[in-house]
Design an enzyme around this catalytic site. Structure first.
Site, PDB file in Angstrom:
ATOM      1  N   ASP A  37       0.829  -1.205   0.000  1.00 16.53           N
ATOM      2  CA  ASP A  37       0.000   0.000   0.000  1.00 16.53           C
ATOM      3  C   ASP A  37       0.862   1.252   0.000  1.00 16.53           C
ATOM      4  O   ASP A  37       2.056   1.209   0.304  1.00 16.53           O
ATOM      5  CB  ASP A  37      -0.884   0.028   1.257  1.00 16.53           C
TER       6      ASP A  37
ATOM      7  N   TYR B  87       6.482 -10.104   6.921  1.00 12.78           N
ATOM      8  CA  TYR B  87       6.258  -8.674   7.136  1.00 12.78           C
ATOM      9  C   TYR B  87       6.604  -8.322   8.578  1.00 12.78           C
ATOM     10  O   TYR B  87       6.379  -9.126   9.496  1.00 12.78           O
ATOM     11  CB  TYR B  87       4.791  -8.305   6.898  1.00 12.78           C
TER      12      TYR B  87
END
Length: 240
Positions: free
Chosen positions: A48, A106
């Protein structure tokens, strides 16, 4: 290519017709300029706007042979200083950065001090609340495994929301709390919603068992808030 970037000023990975400020778009334009013809690249996944990466992977098919080190050097000379090619490697044509990936890691960093750290403020979520790490770890254990994570995405048209979370590691170092998620794949906003949910457990706003309700209901309203993008980094993509 293994790519690192500071996502602060970019509108995410995926190219968009409405802006030139995407990682994919800048890479495609730069490579096209070097080789002399238009190219498209495939990334391991979309990050994003505002999300960073240390180990993003992308592949590109070129018309002729290239020398890896020279190509990497040419790219890094032309790319802006907040995007770097860490490694270039020749791979078989059947390789695809996204379809060939088997796992991703992540990391999300939260800064709990009263005022944000001046040097890392662009890469941490400043959340000045007392957090119970043990409770968050207990809730995280309930999320590990193969589940339908429909409640943990903001995208409603996923063909399947079933994913496997191999591990969630939560560690506190000084004022900072590090969340590391290791799974076979992640959906739109999934990691950031997982973080928001665990933070609510850490503050006592929700009980540890509430994550089970979210998994069972598959309803977004039963999961936590969407943590900001700036604390998230794509650390690594794994392949066979």
């Amino acid at each position: 290519m293994i790519i690192a970037y500071d996502g602060t000023k970019y509108q995410g990975w995926q190219r968009q017709s409405s802006t030139s400020m995407t990682i994919q778009g800048i890479l495609e334009n730069t490579i096209s300029e070097i080789v002399g013809y238009f190219v498209e690249i495939d990334g391991s996944g979309r990050t994003d706007g505002g999300v960073h990466a240390i180990g993003q992977v992308a592949n590109v098919k070129l018309a002729g042979k290239v020398e890896e080190s020279k190509f990497q050097e040419q790219l890094n000379k032309k790319l802006p200083e907040d995007i770097r090619i860490r490694q270039v490697e020749l791979v078989p044509n059947r390789f695809h950065s996204r379809l060939s990936a088997i796992a991703k890691i992540y990391e999300y960093v939260v800064d709990t001090r009263e005022k944000p750290d001046v040097f890392t403020r662009k890469y941490c979520y400043h959340y000045a609340k007392t957090l119970d790490v043990q409770h968050m770890q207990e809730a995280a254990k309930k999320l590990v495994g193969k589940h339908d994570f429909s409640a943990f995405t903001d995208k409603k048209d996923e063909k399947s929301a079933v994913r496997v979370l191999y591990n969630i590691k939560i560690e506190k170092h000084g004022y900072k709390i590090y969340f590391r998620f290791y799974g076979n794949g992640f959906m739109y906003h999934e990691v950031r919603i997982l973080v928001g949910t665990l933070l609510e457990v850490g503050t006592g706003e929700r009980i540890t068992e509430s994550v089970l309700k979210a998994l069972e209901s598959k309803n977004r309203i039963d999961a936590g808030f969407l943590a900001p993008a700036l604390g998230l980094v794509l650390k690594q993509v794994e392949y066979k």
